[in-house]
Design an enzyme around this catalytic site. Structure first.
Site, PDB file in Angstrom:
ATOM      1  N   VAL A  26      49.819  27.378  -2.483  1.00 32.67           N
ATOM      2  CA  VAL A  26      48.828  27.515  -1.423  1.00 32.67           C
ATOM      3  C   VAL A  26      48.605  28.996  -1.138  1.00 32.67           C
ATOM      4  O   VAL A  26      49.558  29.774  -1.030  1.00 32.67           O
ATOM      5  CB  VAL A  26      49.283  26.803  -0.131  1.00 32.67           C
ATOM      6  CG1 VAL A  26      48.230  26.939   0.956  1.00 32.67           C
ATOM      7  CG2 VAL A  26      49.573  25.329  -0.406  1.00 32.67           C
ATOM      8  N   ASP A  50      55.755  11.255   2.710  1.00 35.31           N
ATOM      9  CA  ASP A  50      56.553  12.471   2.519  1.00 35.31           C
ATOM     10  C   ASP A  50      56.617  13.288   3.814  1.00 35.31           C
ATOM     11  O   ASP A  50      56.358  14.495   3.816  1.00 35.31           O
ATOM     12  CB  ASP A  50      55.974  13.311   1.385  1.00 35.31           C
ATOM     13  CG  ASP A  50      56.966  14.334   0.835  1.00 35.31           C
ATOM     14  OD1 ASP A  50      58.184  14.161   1.058  1.00 35.31           O
ATOM     15  OD2 ASP A  50      56.529  15.305   0.189  1.00 35.31           O
TER      16      ASP A  50
END
Length: 321
Positions: free
Chosen positions: A27, A139
């Site tokens: 990212v 998650d």
């Protein structure tokens, strides 16, 4: 919004400012032409990248909720798969929660921690009960909870998410998630329900309370290795009425004891072995808001077995090697 790859290269200065990374890619921080700060996730690998790309776009592409990270757009050119999100200036919860206080490092105060847990609970409740299709995140962990400038939490990273039709209660899916936050039913291969997110949320709650990872810490004593596992210590102290000793020492006692007890009780109801014993995220929200009471949770069977393992004290798991 569909972005051109060249525009994202320009916005991120050729992906020069990396914010973080994981198993599916990295990212990067960027700035659009209108000065909007963005976070660009560049997915790696043709197969896995495509799966995560489709999962994220299909699950959160149309969601608008204050506690769900906003997907601004995407790029799909050739084999390039990128996702563009709003940028969260305070990063992920793990970076705020687990760094030790030194110098100018800010320790999350109790009220901020409590409001973060409530916000995450509201976001998950929305995904499970209010979307057109039930979305199971699969998650939930501190790394996937982002925090904005006002410390408002937003659930992020839907690359492993599973969609369940409203006329269904379970879905068969491949094994996924992160060790330490996985519900026991994952290991049995049965179809999953939103209760796996509830379990993960419970594990996160314990980490918010303690300011430390639940992960076992190993000690060597007289030739034997002992593993200290926080959930075992926590359930012991909760039943003894000593929640105060479980709260992050970096707070120096500056916390609301009633709220700490409430969080601890909710955490252990959430990590019960049997999914039917766990609350829904909607019930969790009502409890955290103080609108619903909760009783003392029983010791989960798995933790009870660990407590009885070997000759170790109740707060230690013997693990002789």
């Amino acid at each position: 919004m569909a972005f051109r790859y060249t525009d994202l290269v320009h916005a991120t200065k050729n992906f020069s400012d990396k914010l973080g990374g994981g198993g599916f890619g990295s990212v990067y921080k960027g700035v659009l032409s209108d000065s909007t700060c963005i976070a660009v996730k560049r997915l790696d690998g043709v197969s896995q990248g495509e799966k995560q790309f489709r999962a994220e776009v299909s699950s959160i592409g149309l969601i608008q909720h204050i506690n769900i990270v906003k997907l601004i757009g995407f790029c799909c050119e050739g084999d390039k798969r990128l996702l563009v999100y709003e940028h969260m200036i305070n990063g992920s919860l793990d970076s705020l929660l687990f760094k030790k206080s030194s110098g100018n490092d800010v320790v999350l105060n109790w009220n901020t921690r409590y409001q973060i847990t409530l916000g995450v609970a509201r976001g998950l409740s929305y995904l499970h009960q209010s979307c057109r299709e039930c979305i199971i995140h699969c998650d939930i962990k501190p790394e996937n909870i982002l925090v904005d400038a006002s410390f408002l939490p937003k659930v992020a990273d839907f690359g492993l998410a599973a969609l369940v039709g409203r006329n269904c209660s379970r879905v068969l899916t491949t094994f996924r998630g992160t060790a330490g936050y996985l519900a026991p039913e994952w290991l049995s291969g049965v179809a999953i329900t939103p209760k796996i997110d509830v379990y993960s949320f419970g594990m996160v709650l314990l980490e918010v309370i303690s300011g430390s990872r639940n992960s076992p810490e190993t000690y060597n004593t007289s030739g034997s290795y002992y593993v200290k596992y926080f959930p075992i210590q926590a359930i012991d102290k909760l039943h003894e009425g000593d929640v105060r000793s479980l709260v992050d020492p970096q707070l120096h006692g500056d916390f609301n004891l009633a709220e700490a007890e409430r969080l601890c009780k909710v955490a252990f109801w959430c990590i019960q072995d049997n999914e039917f014993d766990r609350p829904t995220m909607g019930e969790v929200v009502r409890i955290l808001e103080g609108l619903q009471d909760t009783s003392m949770p029983p010791i989960p069977r798995l933790l009870a077995a660990m407590m009885q393992e070997g000759d170790a004290p109740s707060s230690m798991l013997s693990c002789r090697c």
